[in-house]
Motif scaffolding. Sequence first.
Motif, PDB file in Angstrom:
ATOM      1  N   PRO A 155      39.499  37.158  45.906  1.00 41.75           N
ATOM      2  CA  PRO A 155      40.447  36.252  45.225  1.00 41.75           C
ATOM      3  C   PRO A 155      41.133  36.911  44.027  1.00 41.75           C
ATOM      4  O   PRO A 155      42.317  36.663  43.776  1.00 41.75           O
ATOM      5  CB  PRO A 155      39.565  35.076  44.789  1.00 41.75           C
ATOM      6  N   ALA A 156      40.409  37.763  43.306  1.00 42.57           N
ATOM      7  CA  ALA A 156      41.009  38.457  42.167  1.00 42.57           C
ATOM      8  C   ALA A 156      42.078  39.433  42.638  1.00 42.57           C
ATOM      9  O   ALA A 156      43.143  39.566  42.013  1.00 42.57           O
ATOM     10  CB  ALA A 156      39.926  39.190  41.370  1.00 42.57           C
ATOM     11  N   CYS A 157      41.814  40.127  43.748  1.00 39.37           N
ATOM     12  CA  CYS A 157      42.800  41.065  44.298  1.00 39.37           C
ATOM     13  C   CYS A 157      44.057  40.330  44.759  1.00 39.37           C
ATOM     14  O   CYS A 157      45.182  40.786  44.509  1.00 39.37           O
ATOM     15  CB  CYS A 157      42.192  41.853  45.465  1.00 39.37           C
ATOM     16  N   VAL A 158      43.863  39.191  45.416  1.00 37.12           N
ATOM     17  CA  VAL A 158      45.012  38.402  45.887  1.00 37.12           C
ATOM     18  C   VAL A 158      45.820  37.892  44.696  1.00 37.12           C
ATOM     19  O   VAL A 158      47.058  37.943  44.698  1.00 37.12           O
ATOM     20  CB  VAL A 158      44.536  37.233  46.772  1.00 37.12           C
ATOM     21  N   ALA A 159      45.125  37.413  43.648  1.00 33.81           N
ATOM     22  CA  ALA A 159      45.818  36.911  42.457  1.00 33.81           C
ATOM     23  C   ALA A 159      46.616  38.019  41.784  1.00 33.81           C
ATOM     24  O   ALA A 159      47.771  37.829  41.392  1.00 33.81           O
ATOM     25  CB  ALA A 159      44.802  36.316  41.480  1.00 33.81           C
ATOM     26  N   VAL A 182      41.261  46.323  50.804  1.00 39.53           N
ATOM     27  CA  VAL A 182      40.292  46.031  49.732  1.00 39.53           C
ATOM     28  C   VAL A 182      38.903  46.497  50.146  1.00 39.53           C
ATOM     29  O   VAL A 182      38.176  47.123  49.358  1.00 39.53           O
ATOM     30  CB  VAL A 182      40.295  44.522  49.388  1.00 39.53           C
ATOM     31  N   ALA A 183      38.530  46.233  51.396  1.00 37.87           N
ATOM     32  CA  ALA A 183      37.215  46.652  51.892  1.00 37.87           C
ATOM     33  C   ALA A 183      37.080  48.170  51.895  1.00 37.87           C
ATOM     34  O   ALA A 183      36.004  48.713  51.600  1.00 37.87           O
ATOM     35  CB  ALA A 183      36.992  46.103  53.299  1.00 37.87           C
ATOM     36  N   GLU A 184      38.171  48.855  52.220  1.00 40.22           N
ATOM     37  CA  GLU A 184      38.166  50.323  52.212  1.00 40.22           C
ATOM     38  C   GLU A 184      37.889  50.852  50.800  1.00 40.22           C
ATOM     39  O   GLU A 184      37.089  51.780  50.609  1.00 40.22           O
ATOM     40  CB  GLU A 184      39.519  50.832  52.718  1.00 40.22           C
ATOM     41  N   LEU A 185      38.541  50.263  49.790  1.00 42.48           N
ATOM     42  CA  LEU A 185      38.347  50.708  48.406  1.00 42.48           C
ATOM     43  C   LEU A 185      36.932  50.389  47.916  1.00 42.48           C
ATOM     44  O   LEU A 185      36.311  51.199  47.228  1.00 42.48           O
ATOM     45  CB  LEU A 185      39.393  50.064  47.492  1.00 42.48           C
ATOM     46  N   VAL A 186      36.426  49.208  48.286  1.00 40.70           N
ATOM     47  CA  VAL A 186      35.045  48.856  47.917  1.00 40.70           C
ATOM     48  C   VAL A 186      34.074  49.818  48.587  1.00 40.70           C
ATOM     49  O   VAL A 186      33.166  50.374  47.957  1.00 40.70           O
ATOM     50  CB  VAL A 186      34.739  47.389  48.303  1.00 40.70           C
ATOM     51  N   ARG A 200      32.037  35.435  38.866  1.00 39.77           N
ATOM     52  CA  ARG A 200      33.499  35.476  38.967  1.00 39.77           C
ATOM     53  C   ARG A 200      34.030  36.725  38.284  1.00 39.77           C
ATOM     54  O   ARG A 200      33.507  37.140  37.233  1.00 39.77           O
ATOM     55  CB  ARG A 200      34.119  34.228  38.334  1.00 39.77           C
ATOM     56  N   VAL A 201      35.072  37.289  38.846  1.00 37.98           N
ATOM     57  CA  VAL A 201      35.663  38.511  38.305  1.00 37.98           C
ATOM     58  C   VAL A 201      36.462  38.182  37.054  1.00 37.98           C
ATOM     59  O   VAL A 201      37.348  37.317  37.089  1.00 37.98           O
ATOM     60  CB  VAL A 201      36.565  39.190  39.361  1.00 37.98           C
ATOM     61  N   VAL A 202      36.168  38.889  35.961  1.00 39.05           N
ATOM     62  CA  VAL A 202      36.953  38.699  34.731  1.00 39.05           C
ATOM     63  C   VAL A 202      37.872  39.894  34.461  1.00 39.05           C
ATOM     64  O   VAL A 202      38.872  39.770  33.762  1.00 39.05           O
ATOM     65  CB  VAL A 202      36.044  38.430  33.512  1.00 39.05           C
ATOM     66  N   PHE A 203      37.527  41.072  35.001  1.00 43.63           N
ATOM     67  CA  PHE A 203      38.385  42.265  34.920  1.00 43.63           C
ATOM     68  C   PHE A 203      38.164  43.060  36.191  1.00 43.63           C
ATOM     69  O   PHE A 203      37.043  43.122  36.702  1.00 43.63           O
ATOM     70  CB  PHE A 203      38.002  43.138  33.708  1.00 43.63           C
ATOM     71  N   LYS A 204      39.264  43.669  36.698  1.00 40.91           N
ATOM     72  CA  LYS A 204      39.082  44.541  37.856  1.00 40.91           C
ATOM     73  C   LYS A 204      40.209  45.576  37.896  1.00 40.91           C
ATOM     74  O   LYS A 204      41.288  45.403  37.322  1.00 40.91           O
ATOM     75  CB  LYS A 204      39.025  43.746  39.155  1.00 40.91           C
ATOM     76  N   ALA A 205      39.907  46.675  38.557  1.00 44.19           N
ATOM     77  CA  ALA A 205      40.893  47.737  38.796  1.00 44.19           C
ATOM     78  C   ALA A 205      40.362  48.600  39.931  1.00 44.19           C
ATOM     79  O   ALA A 205      39.153  48.617  40.209  1.00 44.19           O
ATOM     80  CB  ALA A 205      41.119  48.583  37.550  1.00 44.19           C
ATOM     81  N   GLU A 206      41.270  49.312  40.590  1.00 42.10           N
ATOM     82  CA  GLU A 206      40.883  50.220  41.660  1.00 42.10           C
ATOM     83  C   GLU A 206      41.451  51.604  41.410  1.00 42.10           C
ATOM     84  O   GLU A 206      42.491  51.746  40.772  1.00 42.10           O
ATOM     85  CB  GLU A 206      41.411  49.732  43.022  1.00 42.10           C
ATOM     86  N   VAL A 220      45.188  46.718  38.153  1.00 39.22           N
ATOM     87  CA  VAL A 220      44.497  46.293  36.933  1.00 39.22           C
ATOM     88  C   VAL A 220      44.784  44.807  36.697  1.00 39.22           C
ATOM     89  O   VAL A 220      45.941  44.371  36.722  1.00 39.22           O
ATOM     90  CB  VAL A 220      44.975  47.124  35.730  1.00 39.22           C
ATOM     91  N   TRP A 221      43.719  44.040  36.465  1.00 39.68           N
ATOM     92  CA  TRP A 221      43.882  42.580  36.343  1.00 39.68           C
ATOM     93  C   TRP A 221      42.783  42.011  35.459  1.00 39.68           C
ATOM     94  O   TRP A 221      41.621  42.384  35.563  1.00 39.68           O
ATOM     95  CB  TRP A 221      43.806  41.963  37.741  1.00 39.68           C
ATOM     96  N   VAL A 222      43.187  41.105  34.581  1.00 31.20           N
ATOM     97  CA  VAL A 222      42.247  40.328  33.764  1.00 31.20           C
ATOM     98  C   VAL A 222      42.431  38.866  34.128  1.00 31.20           C
ATOM     99  O   VAL A 222      43.568  38.379  34.228  1.00 31.20           O
ATOM    100  CB  VAL A 222      42.494  40.541  32.252  1.00 31.20           C
ATOM    101  N   ALA A 223      41.335  38.148  34.352  1.00 27.18           N
ATOM    102  CA  ALA A 223      41.427  36.722  34.683  1.00 27.18           C
ATOM    103  C   ALA A 223      42.197  35.990  33.579  1.00 27.18           C
ATOM    104  O   ALA A 223      41.981  36.270  32.390  1.00 27.18           O
ATOM    105  CB  ALA A 223      40.028  36.134  34.838  1.00 27.18           C
ATOM    106  N   PRO A 224      43.092  35.065  33.940  1.00 21.51           N
ATOM    107  CA  PRO A 224      43.963  34.431  32.937  1.00 21.51           C
ATOM    108  C   PRO A 224      43.224  33.855  31.735  1.00 21.51           C
ATOM    109  O   PRO A 224      43.673  33.985  30.595  1.00 21.51           O
ATOM    110  CB  PRO A 224      44.660  33.329  33.745  1.00 21.51           C
ATOM    111  N   GLU A 225      42.057  33.242  31.980  1.00 24.69           N
ATOM    112  CA  GLU A 225      41.346  32.606  30.865  1.00 24.69           C
ATOM    113  C   GLU A 225      40.725  33.617  29.902  1.00 24.69           C
ATOM    114  O   GLU A 225      40.275  33.254  28.811  1.00 24.69           O
ATOM    115  CB  GLU A 225      40.277  31.643  31.395  1.00 24.69           C
TER     116      GLU A 225
END
Length: 282
Positions: A155-159, A182-186, A200-206, A220-225
Amino acid sequence: MLTQTTSRVLEPSDLDAALAVLHREPVANAFVTSRVQIAGLDPWRLGGEMWGWYEDGMLTSLCYAGANLVPICATPRAVRAFADRARRAGRRCSSIVGPSDATAALWRLLEPSWGPAREVRSHQPLMVTDRMSDTVAPDPYVRRVRKDEMEAIMPACVAMFTEEVGVSPLAGDGGLLYQARVAELVGSGRSFARLDEDGRVVFKAEIGAATDRACQIQGVWVAPEYRGMGMAAPGMAAVLRYALADVAPVVSLYVNDYNTAARRTYLRVGFQEVGAFMSVLF
């Protein structure tokens, strides 16, 4: 041996010559180089054709024509040849992306037949570092995403993708291709995240592209909240530490010029602007 000035679709036997061109600019070409090193030049495995431009029998420029159209070390004459070939083939890509000068020239030639674009991002700073920051400590909670955490990271990747590109990666095939990516990177240990106590993911990057000379951080993504709470810089420092230790001696990324908060964060972590990319989105 080709003695004239010409362009053609490269074949698997052209691999060494193609890699020689790609290695001329290892940072800017990291994305395509990583694909070619894994898949070679067979279009089915590569996910697209590699076009070559020859001058005096020497391969001097490339253009990757797959889900993206990517000019590589492309001279003005090569850009014209690639535009002619792309026009004849018709648009099959979702974007044109690459170093800003060549991409802008390619788009000028293609816009009359391919336009209008959904969005043109004409200046995306390319940023690079080869060392850790002295001032930003890595977030100790950022770690590799495990294979059993796909339901948490997806869900974080899609967002992130929807926010960044403006369309959902689940459109079309229901997200099968995107989920596989996404599965390949994981699976390859190149997906990183910080999860809260509820999973829940609060920060992510690949590390989206990797060669032995350079790698590129993406997504690179930070959860909105959690935005504005200082998560991004320590998170990036943590991913950078993994990248430098395990992947490549030089780490790059590119960012939208209007994303001033992200650009500030990357500068704080030690990245420096060394050039610019451009993206044309359809």
